[in-house]
Write an enzyme that holds these catalytic residues in place. Structure first.
Site, PDB file in Angstrom:
ATOM      1  N   LYS A 196       0.066 -12.760   8.313  1.00 29.90           N
ATOM      2  CA  LYS A 196      -0.801 -11.716   7.662  1.00 29.90           C
ATOM      3  C   LYS A 196      -2.394 -11.876   7.807  1.00 29.90           C
ATOM      4  CE  LYS A 196      -1.099  -9.137   2.997  1.00 29.90           C
ATOM      5  NZ  LYS A 196      -0.403  -9.183   1.977  1.00 29.90           N
ATOM      6  N   SER A 209       1.226  -4.837   0.351  1.00 23.92           N
ATOM      7  CA  SER A 209       0.140  -4.632   1.061  1.00 23.92           C
ATOM      8  C   SER A 209       0.428  -5.374   2.311  1.00 23.92           C
ATOM      9  CB  SER A 209      -1.057  -5.645   0.465  1.00 23.92           C
ATOM     10  OG  SER A 209      -0.561  -6.910   0.314  1.00 23.92           O
ATOM     11  N   SER A 221       4.062  -7.428  -2.787  1.00 24.06           N
ATOM     12  CA  SER A 221       3.537  -6.942  -1.229  1.00 24.06           C
ATOM     13  C   SER A 221       4.434  -7.574  -0.255  1.00 24.06           C
ATOM     14  CB  SER A 221       2.179  -7.484  -1.129  1.00 24.06           C
ATOM     15  OG  SER A 221       1.127  -6.768  -1.723  1.00 24.06           O
TER      16      SER A 221
HETATM   17  N1  GLN Z   1       0.755  -3.000  -4.883  1.00 19.68           N
HETATM   18  C1  GLN Z   1       0.266  -4.139  -5.839  1.00 19.68           C
HETATM   19  C2  GLN Z   1      -1.143  -3.926  -5.937  1.00 19.68           C
HETATM   20  O1  GLN Z   1      -1.697  -3.058  -5.487  1.00 19.68           O
HETATM   21  C3  GLN Z   1       0.597  -5.341  -5.353  1.00 19.68           C
HETATM   22  C4  GLN Z   1      -0.068  -6.040  -4.180  1.00 19.68           C
HETATM   23  C5  GLN Z   1       0.260  -7.435  -3.696  1.00 19.68           C
HETATM   24  O2  GLN Z   1       1.504  -7.664  -4.070  1.00 19.68           O
HETATM   25  N2  GLN Z   1      -0.708  -7.870  -3.077  1.00 19.68           N
HETATM   26  O3  GLN Z   1      -1.903  -4.946  -6.433  1.00 19.68           O
END
Ligand code: GLN
Length: 478
Positions: free
Chosen positions: A77, A152, A176
């Protein structure tokens, strides 16, 4: 040889038996990336990938004892630092930022002979659940171009689902890794907080952030955690606990295993189209000897406000370092330092990151601190205790990963709350600090993948893999 969708363990056998070379394998994945990158999963293929592969082939041809991941191509990532490579965290703020050191996970991959192929698309600074907040455009779902990849870590998930790499790394602060794994029909692990070092992972919410692993099956995932986990003196929050050889514990027997189902989660799932398939999994496990118990966590639905208080609070303070002085200094004609800050942040940060900074500053302000941040912290301590109690009597908790299949691109971007609600089942494991894995269990009414979450007690990834492997291997019969 047909290499399509081979697991890491299968590829290692082929490499060691010299049935394929690391160069051939790397070329195969680079071709796959080129073929499928209209999905926008991969932001960059590193130009030295083939050189790395040549070195691996030399080692395979000359050495008797080989590193554990020799010749295996992996994507990381865009928020995981790899020395000498751009690591932009999906943001314009870091578009040209070149990492000055290796993250611990990257160092471990390199030490074990893995080939780091490139970096994957993500929501900016990991803030999002659809990959639509990337400054480099959204990543599309592996199965349907009109649907989101999830986020994400959307790019890392789609890359594994479309076989652009043998496995990939993501980060999971509130879901994410698990949510995009679910949306793209693959396996995604968020380990216990501190199980894998966070050193060199660009911070979002430091008390919740974890590095996670995307794979094609549970066995690969278990194998990789044994390599990537472990205490790290460079990460003060990493855990000193023993790391097991997790694949040695995988079995096809769940007789007597105790699975807890949370009543309040069941009530939420009942209203969704997901319920039938979920119920079938529970019945199947019960028919194979598992003991199901319903437990109650009255405060369950508080997980979302708790997460959306703590994550923006920590996120806003982590974003403070992007001030236009240290990382980007591209704004011109500023009269004073405040103008450098405001011009840089206005220009180089996206809408969602700005929203979280505002929210975080609000809940941390001296007037609001005790009504929001402190309250959220207290509820998270209560939730931790509730889960400790559950795991005193049970081995596993089952939960859906999401409410349903991947949603339409653009359908939630104008309504942040509807996007946040999607995280109802994933944020819990981060707040409590326990491990959770998403495994594919079938498809929904649109023909797109659905995932099941398996959670276990802190540091008990052994138990989690065992149950996840059973359901994964039998998913065709369910
Ligand atoms: N969807 C969650 C957020 O927007 C989780 C994001 C993540 O795990 N980085 O914060």
């Amino acid at each position: 040889m047909n290499l399509e969708n081979k697991s890491v363990l299968e590829l290692l056998d082929l490499l060691k038996a010299k049935k394929i070379s690391a160069v051939e394998l790397t070329k195969y994945y680079i071709d796959r990336i080129k073929k499928f990158n209209y999905k926008n999963a991969v932001l960059e293929i590193f130009d030295d990938a083939l050189l790395q592969a040549e070195k691996c082939d030399l080692i395979i041809n000359t050495k008797k004892i080989l590193p554990k991941l020799i010749g295996i191509p992996v994507l990381i990532k865009d928020n995981i630092l790899y020395k000498g490579k751009i690591s932009s965290s999906g943001s314009k703020m870091l578009e040209n930022y070149v990492a000055e050191y290796n993250s611990t996970v990257v160092q471990k991959l390199l030490d074990e002979g893995a080939i780091i192929l490139g970096r994957t698309n993500m929501d900016e600074f990991a803030m999002g659940g659809s990959c639509e907040n990337s400054a480099y455009g959204p990543c599309k779902n592996a199965y349907d171009d009109t649907k989101v990849s999830g986020g994400s870590s959307g790019g890392s998930a789609v890359a594994v689902a479309l076989d652009m790499c043998a496995f990939s790394l993501g980060s999971d602060t509130g879901g994410s890794v698990r949510q995009p794994a679910s949306f793209n029909g693959i396996v995604g692990l968020k380990p216990t907080y501190g199980r894998i070092s966070r050193y060199g992972l660009c911070a979002f919410a430091s008390s919740l952030d974890t590095v996670g692993i995307f794979t094609k099956d549970v066995k690969d995932n278990a194998f990789l955690l044994s390599i990537l986990a472990g205490d790290d003196k460079l990460d003060g929050t990493s855990k000193k606990a023993k790391v097991d050889s997790y694949i040695d514990y995988l079995s096809d027997n769940i007789n007597g295993k105790k699975i807890a189902i949370i009543k309040e989660v069941q009530e939420l799932v009942k209203k969704t189209k997901y319920y039938n398939i979920y119920q079938k999994v529970l019945n199947y496990c019960q028919n194979h000897g598992a003991i199901l118990t319903e437990v109650s966590i009255k405060n369950y639905t508080k997980v979302l406000p708790v997460y959306y208080t703590i994550a923006p609070a920590e996120g806003s303070s982590n974003m403070g370092r992007f001030d236009g002085v240290k990382y980007t200094s591209n704004v011109k004609d500023c009269k004073n330092i405040s103008e450098i800050y405001s011009k840089t942040r206005s220009k180089f940060l996206g809408k969602e990151v700005k929203r979280r900074i505002m929210l975080g500053n609000f809940v941390l302000s001296s007037e609001q601190y005790s009504s929001y941040y402190l309250k959220a912290k207290n509820i998270s301590i209560m939730l931790k205790k509730e889960f400790e109690k559950i795991f005193m009597q049970n081995d596993i908790v089952f939960m859906p990963t999401t409410y349903g299949e991947a949603f339409d691109i653009g359908s939630k971007t104008q309504d942040p709350v509807s996007m946040y609600i999607e995280d109802m089942f994933t944020v819990t494991a981060n707040i409590v600090g326990i491990p959770a894995i998403s495994i594919p269990i079938g498809v929904g009414e649109n023909g797109l993948p659905l995932g099941l979450q398996v959670l276990s007690a802190e540091l008990n990834e052994k138990e989690l893999y065992c149950m996840a492997n059973f359901v994964f291997l039998h998913r065709g019969e369910i």
